[in-house]
Design an enzyme around this catalytic site. Structure first.
Site, PDB file in Angstrom:
ATOM      1  N   HIS A  10       0.875  -1.173   0.000  1.00 40.17           N
ATOM      2  CA  HIS A  10       0.000   0.000   0.000  1.00 40.17           C
ATOM      3  C   HIS A  10       0.914   1.225   0.000  1.00 40.17           C
ATOM      4  CE1 HIS A  10      -2.793   2.988   1.700  1.00 40.17           C
ATOM      5  NE2 HIS A  10      -3.787   2.166   1.421  1.00 40.17           N
ATOM      6  N   ASP A  60       3.300  -3.817   8.111  1.00 45.25           N
ATOM      7  CA  ASP A  60       2.029  -3.094   7.995  1.00 45.25           C
ATOM      8  C   ASP A  60       0.922  -4.122   8.231  1.00 45.25           C
ATOM      9  OD1 ASP A  60      -0.290  -1.871   7.233  1.00 45.25           O
ATOM     10  OD2 ASP A  60       0.324  -1.464   5.168  1.00 45.25           O
ATOM     11  N   GLN A  80      -4.257  -4.809   7.254  1.00 46.76           N
ATOM     12  CA  GLN A  80      -5.226  -5.757   6.692  1.00 46.76           C
ATOM     13  C   GLN A  80      -5.194  -7.112   7.398  1.00 46.76           C
ATOM     14  OE1 GLN A  80      -7.480  -4.864   4.693  1.00 46.76           O
ATOM     15  NE2 GLN A  80      -6.672  -2.905   3.961  1.00 46.76           N
ATOM     16  N   LYS A 135     -10.186  -0.016  10.799  1.00 46.42           N
ATOM     17  CA  LYS A 135     -10.430  -1.217   9.992  1.00 46.42           C
ATOM     18  C   LYS A 135     -10.825  -2.409  10.866  1.00 46.42           C
ATOM     19  CE  LYS A 135      -6.954  -0.053   6.461  1.00 46.42           C
ATOM     20  NZ  LYS A 135      -7.675   0.623   5.397  1.00 46.42           N
ATOM     21  N   CYS A 184      -4.703   2.335  -3.734  1.00 43.32           N
ATOM     22  CA  CYS A 184      -3.451   2.894  -3.184  1.00 43.32           C
ATOM     23  C   CYS A 184      -2.283   1.931  -3.382  1.00 43.32           C
ATOM     24  CB  CYS A 184      -3.591   3.268  -1.712  1.00 43.32           C
ATOM     25  SG  CYS A 184      -4.788   4.552  -1.426  1.00 43.32           S
TER      26      CYS A 184
END
Lengths: 142, 415
Positions: free
Chosen positions: B130, B208, B211, B234, B372
């Site tokens: 991303h 990261d 997700q 999220k 993104c």
């Protein structure tokens, strides 16, 4: 909501008018909306102050491509000095649907490219409403 | 073609009843929300926590000698304890409240990167990142004179072992940055293996987790990484997130933002820093949001992260097969079971904005665009895709609605 993709939009999308390239364009320009990747190029052929032919090419959503096709029909055969009058509202009228701010940019891509090509042709500066860096669209005269 | 059978450990009806927004029709249709990868919906428990903080416990934290100041501080620090458990950190000082993963990754890029990465050093990221886990490293490389290298992808959207092999010879790698789960393709990366790879080179591994953390159990100790970023919005929470970092690294890093709260003593000439984690929490934090993030984590833990993972796993396998059975649909990314609940596809040559617009007319919310991840789109020669992402409140009915919606797209555009 269900008639967003009205028959006229789908007709222009599936059967684009004036799609392709000219052999000897008098003026040409391109525009890219990096947010959604829509790309559009317009070429004009002008004789004695009249747009005798126009072609557009590019890729993008149905709204951007149908708007370009509709606009090409409007522009063809018109005197150049009348084209300065064409504005956002004319495109919206042709499309005949309400658009969210994001989709509005799709619809306005072709008319913006036309303005850049006209500015190249006439030497007149690009009208400020088409020269707003905040809208994110990148214009380029060919 | 056989479609994967869908069974779930979750009580879907009960879960859906927790999310008030799911009961609100869109364009007169049942809302089919398939865009949780962008931001998830919020359960009543989280919404009520936000209201409750403002109605009963609100004041600035770490300041007031009065009752409310103490109560707000207690709840704010309580949320830190919950988040410490949520990622299985062994020390609450390693959990820093931030706005979201983007801020967390920038914190690492500035406070760690600009201190420990210099000219001649190397940074390794991946082609699937991303922009939030790519641009900070590009900028860091530009400003420090380091070089940035990328792990490339195979055609199914997994990290290419050959590319890892090619990068093995690079010297002075100081930092490796990778997504736990790809937001565009659903690829699940092998973090423990990447941690070993990074550590063998003397580099730190920055993950990261935006997700991943909402959808599966996260154990930062077992993952073996050095930094882990997550976004609360999220994972059923509001606009607050955390950066987890190893205490010994955080200790030797200078602050990121400076100002109030992150100081111990300030004179006109010199300032000394506060202890961890507050050294990295300059200014008044997002108090109610951080407390409600704790409530979101507790809500998810109450349902069970393993159960949520199993649910999404089964639903993703079902959805992949359903989409695979629709002629004209092209899917991108790894095949289940090695895939998180993110489905990325195109319908014929129809632009994803048009796909999403037609689906919206049926009450179906999906994301259309480059998500993104522009380098990833270029890797697969794509302008954009349509992305449907699932969460704990999605069921087979949502995927069946998506399939019907795609049929409508095909009819509209004569695919």
């Amino acid at each position: 909501m269900d008639d967003f993709y009205r028959e006229n939009i789908l007709d222009h999308y599936n059967n684009p008018r004036n799609h392709g390239h000219l052999d000897h364009p008098s003026a040409a320009a391109e525009g890219v909306n990096p947010l959604c990747g829509d790309e559009l190029a317009v070429e004009l052929e002008v004789h004695d102050g009249v747009v005798t032919d126009i072609r557009y090419s590019g890729r993008g959503c149905a709204i951007s491509q149908a708007a370009a096709s509709m606009l090409s029909d409007v522009v063809k055969g018109k005197p150049v000095d009348q084209l300065a009058q064409i504005g956002k509202e004319d495109v919206l009228e042709e499309l005949g649907i309400p658009l969210s701010p994001i989709r509005l940019k799709c619809a306005m891509l072709s008319v913006g490219v036309l303005k850049v090509a006209l500015s190249e042709l006439t030497g007149e500066p690009l009208p400020p409403e088409w020269n707003d860096p905040s809208d994110g669209i990148e214009w380029k005269s060919a | 073609m056989a479609v994967a059978e869908f069974t779930t450990p979750l009580d879907l009806e009960k879960i859906r009843a927790d999310f008030p927004i799911l009961a609100r029709p869109v364009h007169g249709k049942r809302l089919v929300f398939l865009d949780s990868a962008a931001s998830s919906q919020k359960p009543r428990q989280v919404i009520e926590t936000l209201v409750d903080v403002y109605e009963t416990s609100y004041a600035n934290v770490h300041r007031g000698v009065y009752y409310l100041g103490a109560r707000a501080t207690e709840r704010y620090e309580g949320a830190r304890d919950i988040m410490t458990g949520f990622v299985n950190a062994n020390d609450r000082r390693e959990v820093i409240f931030v706005r979201e993963a983007t801020e967390a990754l920038n914190l690492v890029a500035y406070a760690y990167g600009r201190t420990f990465v210099g000219p001649g050093d190397a940074i390794v990221a991946t082609e699937m990142e991303h922009h939030s886990n790519l641009v900070p490293w590009q900028f860091l490389a530009q400003q420090t004179g380091a070089t940035l290298h990328y792990l490339r992808l195979t055609d199914d959207g997994s990290l290419d072992p050959d590319s890892q092999q090619r990068l093995a010879a690079i010297e002075n790698v100081k930092l490796v940055a990778v997504a736990h789960v790809s937001n565009s393709l659903g690829t699940i990366n092998d973090i423990p293996a990447l941690a070993t790879w990074a550590h063998e080179r003397g580099a730190v591994l920055v993950v990261d987790g935006a997700q991943a953390a909402p959808h599966r159990p996260v154990d930062v100790q077992a993952l073996g990484c050095d930094f882990y970023a997550l976004s609360g919005h999220k994972m059923c929470g509001p606009g607050a997130g955390i950066l987890w970092g190893r205490a010994e690294l955080l200790e030797k890093m200078p602050p990121f933002l400076t100002g109030g709260e992150m100081i111990r003593t300030v004179s006109l000439e010199k300032t000394t820093w506060n202890d961890l984690p507050w050294k990295f929490e300059a200014g008044t934090p997002a108090i109610a949001e951080s407390i409600a993030l704790g409530a979101a984590a507790q809500y998810l833990q109450g349902i069970g992260m393993e159960a949520i993972e199993a649910h999404e796993h089964a639903l993703t396998a079902y959805a992949y097969d359903v989409l695979d059975g629709i002629s004209g649909v092209t899917q991108y990314g790894p095949k289940p079971p090695n895939r998180a609940g993110i489905l990325s596809f195109n319908v014929g040559k129809v632009h994803p904005h048009d796909v999403a617009q037609v689906l919206d007319s049926e009450g179906i919310a999906v994301r259309a665009g480059h998500h993104c991840t522009q380098p990833l789109m270029r890797r697969f020669d794509l302008q954009a895709t349509t992305r449907a992402s699932v969460y704990l409140y999605n069921g087979r009915d949502d995927i069946d609605a998506l399939a019907l919606g795609i049929e409508k797209v095909k009819r509209t555009f004569s695919v």
